[in-house]
Design a protein around this motif. Structure first.
Motif, PDB file in Angstrom:
ATOM      1  N   UNK A   1      11.324  20.825 -15.809  1.00  0.00           N
ATOM      2  CA  UNK A   1      12.431  20.117 -15.153  1.00  0.00           C
ATOM      3  C   UNK A   1      13.170  20.937 -14.102  1.00  0.00           C
ATOM      4  N   UNK A   2      13.054  22.256 -14.145  1.00  0.00           N
ATOM      5  CA  UNK A   2      13.794  23.092 -13.203  1.00  0.00           C
ATOM      6  C   UNK A   2      13.055  23.323 -11.888  1.00  0.00           C
ATOM      7  N   UNK A   3      11.806  22.857 -11.793  1.00  0.00           N
ATOM      8  CA  UNK A   3      11.041  23.083 -10.573  1.00  0.00           C
ATOM      9  C   UNK A   3      11.128  21.857  -9.674  1.00  0.00           C
ATOM     10  N   UNK A   4      11.637  21.997  -8.455  1.00  0.00           N
ATOM     11  CA  UNK A   4      11.689  20.855  -7.529  1.00  0.00           C
ATOM     12  C   UNK A   4      10.290  20.443  -7.097  1.00  0.00           C
ATOM     13  N   UNK A   5      10.152  19.174  -6.742  1.00  0.00           N
ATOM     14  CA  UNK A   5       8.849  18.631  -6.362  1.00  0.00           C
ATOM     15  C   UNK A   5       8.938  17.940  -5.001  1.00  0.00           C
ATOM     16  N   UNK A   6       7.856  18.050  -4.265  1.00  0.00           N
ATOM     17  CA  UNK A   6       7.751  17.381  -2.969  1.00  0.00           C
ATOM     18  C   UNK A   6       6.306  16.990  -2.746  1.00  0.00           C
ATOM     19  N   UNK A   7       6.065  16.253  -1.684  1.00  0.00           N
ATOM     20  CA  UNK A   7       4.710  16.037  -1.186  1.00  0.00           C
ATOM     21  C   UNK A   7       4.780  16.015   0.324  1.00  0.00           C
ATOM     22  N   UNK A   8       3.669  16.385   0.961  1.00  0.00           N
ATOM     23  CA  UNK A   8       3.696  16.527   2.411  1.00  0.00           C
ATOM     24  C   UNK A   8       3.481  15.197   3.109  1.00  0.00           C
ATOM     25  N   UNK A   9       4.538  14.739   3.801  1.00  0.00           N
ATOM     26  CA  UNK A   9       4.450  13.554   4.639  1.00  0.00           C
ATOM     27  C   UNK A   9       3.601  13.874   5.873  1.00  0.00           C
ATOM     28  N   UNK A  10       3.297  12.839   6.643  1.00  0.00           N
ATOM     29  CA  UNK A  10       2.570  13.005   7.905  1.00  0.00           C
ATOM     30  C   UNK A  10       3.359  12.314   9.017  1.00  0.00           C
TER      31      UNK A  10
ATOM     32  N   UNK B   1      11.412   5.543   3.231  1.00  0.00           N
ATOM     33  CA  UNK B   1      11.478   5.033   1.868  1.00  0.00           C
ATOM     34  C   UNK B   1      11.000   6.085   0.872  1.00  0.00           C
ATOM     35  N   UNK B   2       9.906   6.743   1.178  1.00  0.00           N
ATOM     36  CA  UNK B   2       9.362   7.784   0.288  1.00  0.00           C
ATOM     37  C   UNK B   2      10.354   8.925   0.081  1.00  0.00           C
TER      38      UNK B   2
ATOM     39  N   UNK C   1       0.830  -1.211   0.000  1.00  0.00           N
ATOM     40  CA  UNK C   1       0.000   0.000   0.000  1.00  0.00           C
ATOM     41  C   UNK C   1       0.857   1.250   0.000  1.00  0.00           C
ATOM     42  N   UNK C   2       1.954   1.237   0.765  1.00  0.00           N
ATOM     43  CA  UNK C   2       2.886   2.366   0.744  1.00  0.00           C
ATOM     44  C   UNK C   2       3.491   2.517  -0.636  1.00  0.00           C
ATOM     45  N   UNK C   3       3.874   1.401  -1.251  1.00  0.00           N
ATOM     46  CA  UNK C   3       4.485   1.440  -2.581  1.00  0.00           C
ATOM     47  C   UNK C   3       3.495   1.878  -3.656  1.00  0.00           C
ATOM     48  N   UNK C   4       2.233   1.448  -3.534  1.00  0.00           N
ATOM     49  CA  UNK C   4       1.229   1.808  -4.532  1.00  0.00           C
ATOM     50  C   UNK C   4       0.972   3.307  -4.536  1.00  0.00           C
TER      51      UNK C   4
END
Length: 692
Positions: free
Chosen positions: A255-264, A276-277, A235-238
């Motif tokens: 390509x020059x814009x960095x990307x992230x997502x908000x962990x919890x 891992x993420x 589920x984490x991998x999916x």
């Protein structure tokens, strides 16, 4: 563990100096446009220099399938850019619009009973749905093409809090994806049968098509532990694969814009394997909300240190926290005076170079209308907004003084945190449902702080073996490789603290045989034959006293043999009938050039606080500062050039305390500094800058 992406941090708007990013989620589409100018003006007053936009705006951006409306977003971005405020632009895919779920109800996730989880809130989508992915990536491409040359955009906020509501999906899409995942992981069905122990209860599988998700199997029944552990991994991998698809789509065009997502990330939060993420983001981001009560500050400090460990000491982004109360607990306590500033500076002290909130303006309607915000319902004439403005000035000063890019100074002690040990300890067929992994590292972090030692929190896959001392607190899963890391670390002179419930199983949740802790018995020099759980039932063992005055609860080891190299520091004192009286509780073993202490029971913060002084002395460890006090938490950041160090002091007590430091006092909140001495009220913080 995948190779990590190169670290990339959002750069300032053209012509602006680097600063600590400061702001929060902004939802202008929830307000009439006449409010926007006031928002931008007040952001300037507060010192805001970045906002996250369009996180839940899919239905506004694509009101009908294939029909995009970016005009409103263009207008607010232009206003923000003119005011010198950067934009972290969201992919807007966190929740689908109603037209999508109405046309394609097959994208909705199903619970373990097979029931459809209908739309009406958020994250009502299954990460393994090819249909949902197709629609989401179309939106990503449209956004990236439209904004690829917009100078206001400093980075991508991909998705939002993946797995917060849709961590587990039990649909047929998920079933097929799980089958493929298992095939990649094990190669043959024979290997999978061995890993899951399917000889038990006649669960043998003939081929991968017989694999089902861990759907409902009846009340009071027990899911196969290996299967359930793998489903959590899957589920984490999916969800991660969905994030990666969005990220790659966006960065192919920009390509020059960095990307992230908000962990919890939090002490208890274990939805995903965030360590891992972290290999898939350009910079680590986290959402954190305070734990009410006496553990408020310590849990926050622990979590921030863990995020620093996940980020491998690169600066990270605090994407969300709260200015005051949240809205989703049974009782939503307010923050005390000073905690808005104190909490933010604590995240900063542990390595954050961005301090952001949910959200900028408090909602007037909807499910989060009682969630606090930088600009509350009371408006600018409020203590909350005044504190927000004060913090903005503090961050501006710290930016000017060179805090940007400095890193958390490495502690002498690493406390290990392991997501997969937490997942395994959550199973319903264990020695005690009161024993889980997550609480033990937090107790150790707090107990070290009580001794004046600010420990680092480091994931199991991280460099914990590069520290002078390390703690393996209830790390239930230890595979062969990590068991060898333990052996090599102590053999080479490392100081290791090991607790009950460590090294019990390998990565498949197969028990290491021969007694506990199975895979590292030679290192700790003790052997436990069985567990002695404790509870509250009449006539049951409810606690165990130790000869050093500490008291154990919930779990103890029945240690029946020790090596000749072992010193016993504390033993159990118990009624003879229990068979525990006189058995070892805390030991220290010489192994190679190093030492390994073993704590064979759950002591909690109080019991560890009683036991640590003797343990530290036996291990040859002490607080780095001889004047260290458990009432103060001292945290240090140092620039890569080695020229300056920033020393943060936080009051952990409910009374006034004093702190002394060399250097220039930069700022104080609920504190007074004179001649290098500071007096801190409760919730107080002071920051000194030292030239090295």
């Amino acid at each position: 563990m995948a190779e990590r992406r190169a670290y990339r941090w959002p750069q300032p708007l053209e012509g602006q100096p680097s600063k600590i990013w400061y702001g929060g989620d902004y939802n202008p589409d929830q307000w009439p446009e006449e409010v926007w100018d006031e928002d931008v003006e007040l952001m300037g007053e507060a010192g805001v220099n970045v906002v996250s936009l369009a996180i839940f705006s899919w239905s506004k951006l694509e009101p009908r399938e294939g029909i995009y409306d970016f005009d409103w977003l263009d207008r607010i971005i232009a206003k923000l850019y003119k005011a010198g405020i950067g934009v972290l632009l969201a992919s807007a895919t966190a929740s689908p619009p109603m037209w999508l779920t109405q046309s394609h109800p097959e994208v909705l996730w199903r619970d373990k009973r097979g029931d459809v989880v209908w739309p009406g809130a958020r994250q009502h989508w299954r990460p393994t749905s090819p249909i949902y992915r197709d629609y989401a990536l179309k939106l990503c491409r449209a956004l990236a093409e439209h904004y690829k040359d917009n100078p206001a955009i400093v980075g991508w906020h991909v998705g939002n809090e993946y797995g917060c509501h849709n961590r587990f999906d039990y649909s047929d899409d998920a079933m097929r994806a799980f089958q493929d995942w298992c095939k990649r992981r094990y190669g043959t069905i024979e290997e999978l049968n061995e890993a899951w122990g399917t000889a038990f209860w006649s669960q043998h599988l003939d081929n991968f098509t017989q694999i089902l998700p861990p759907r409902f199997i009846g009340e009071y029944n027990f899911m196969n532990p290996g299967k359930f552990l793998d489903y959590k991994r899957f589920s984490s991998d999916a969800l991660k694969a969905f994030y990666v698809a969005e990220r790659d789509c966006l960065q192919e065009i920009t390509p020059d814009l960095p990307a992230t997502t908000n962990f919890m990330v939090s002490a208890e939060g274990s939805n995903l394997d965030y360590d891992d993420w972290a290999s898939e983001v350009d910079f680590v981001s986290n959402d954190h909300y305070f734990t009410p009560g006496e553990s408020h500050f310590d849990e926050l400090a622990y979590t921030s240190s863990l995020v620093d460990g996940i980020a491998r000491k690169e600066p990270w982004w605090l994407m969300e926290h709260s200015a005051g109360a949240v809205n989703w607990r049974p009782i939503n306590y307010r923050k005390e005076p000073g905690q808005l500033v104190r909490d933010s500076l604590a995240h900063l002290a542990f390595g954050a170079d961005a301090i952001c909130y949910f959200q900028w303006r408090q909602s007037r309607s909807g499910a989060e209308k009682f969630h606090s915000a930088m600009l509350p319902h009371a408006g600018k004439d409020s203590q909350m907004f005044q504190d927000v403005c004060e913090l903005g000035k503090d961050l501006e000063l710290l930016s000017e003084q060179g805090l940007i890019g400095s890193k958390l100074v490495k502690s002498q002690v690493a406390v290990v945190h392991d997501y997969q040990s937490e997942w395994a300890s959550e199973h319903t067929a264990t020695p005690s449902q009161q024993v889980r992994h997550w609480s033990e590292p937090l107790d150790w972090f707090r107990a070290f702080a009580d001794q004046g030692i600010t420990a680092d929190v480091v994931p199991l896959a991280g460099p914990w073996d590069s520290y002078q001392a390390a703690v393996l607190p209830a790390v239930y899963l230890l595979d062969e490789a990590n068991s060898q890391r333990v052996r090599d670390f102590v053999q080479a002179g490392g100081k290791l603290f090991v607790t009950y419930y460590t090294g019990i199983s390998d990565e498949r949740d197969h028990i290491w045989l021969g007694g506990y802790p199975g895979s590292i018995r030679d290192v700790v020099g003790v052997r436990s034959e069985e567990f002695a759980p404790m509870g509250q039932g009449e006539g049951c063992l409810d606690h165990l006293e130790l000869s050093n005055g500490a008291v154990a609860h919930d779990m103890a080891d029945v240690i029946t043999s020790v090596e000749s190299s072992v010193r016993i520091l504390a033993s159990f004192q118990a009624p003879k009938r229990t068979g525990m009286d006189g058995l070892p509780a805390i030991t220290v073993n010489d192994f190679g050039e190093g030492q390994a202490a073993y704590v064979g029971c759950k002591l909690g913060r109080e019991g560890l606080d009683k036991s640590l002084p003797e343990l530290l002395e036996a291990m040859g460890l002490a607080a780095s500062d001889e004047n260290a006090s458990g009432d103060l938490l001292r945290v240090e950041r140092e620039g890569e050039d080695g020229v300056s160090r920033f020393v943060f002091f936080f009051n952990r007590a409910d009374h006034e305390i004093e702190a002394t430091a060399e250097g220039e006092p930069l700022m104080a909140s609920l504190a007074h500094v004179e001649s290098g001495r500071a007096k801190l009220d409760s919730n107080g913080v002071v920051i000194f800058k030292q030239d090295l």
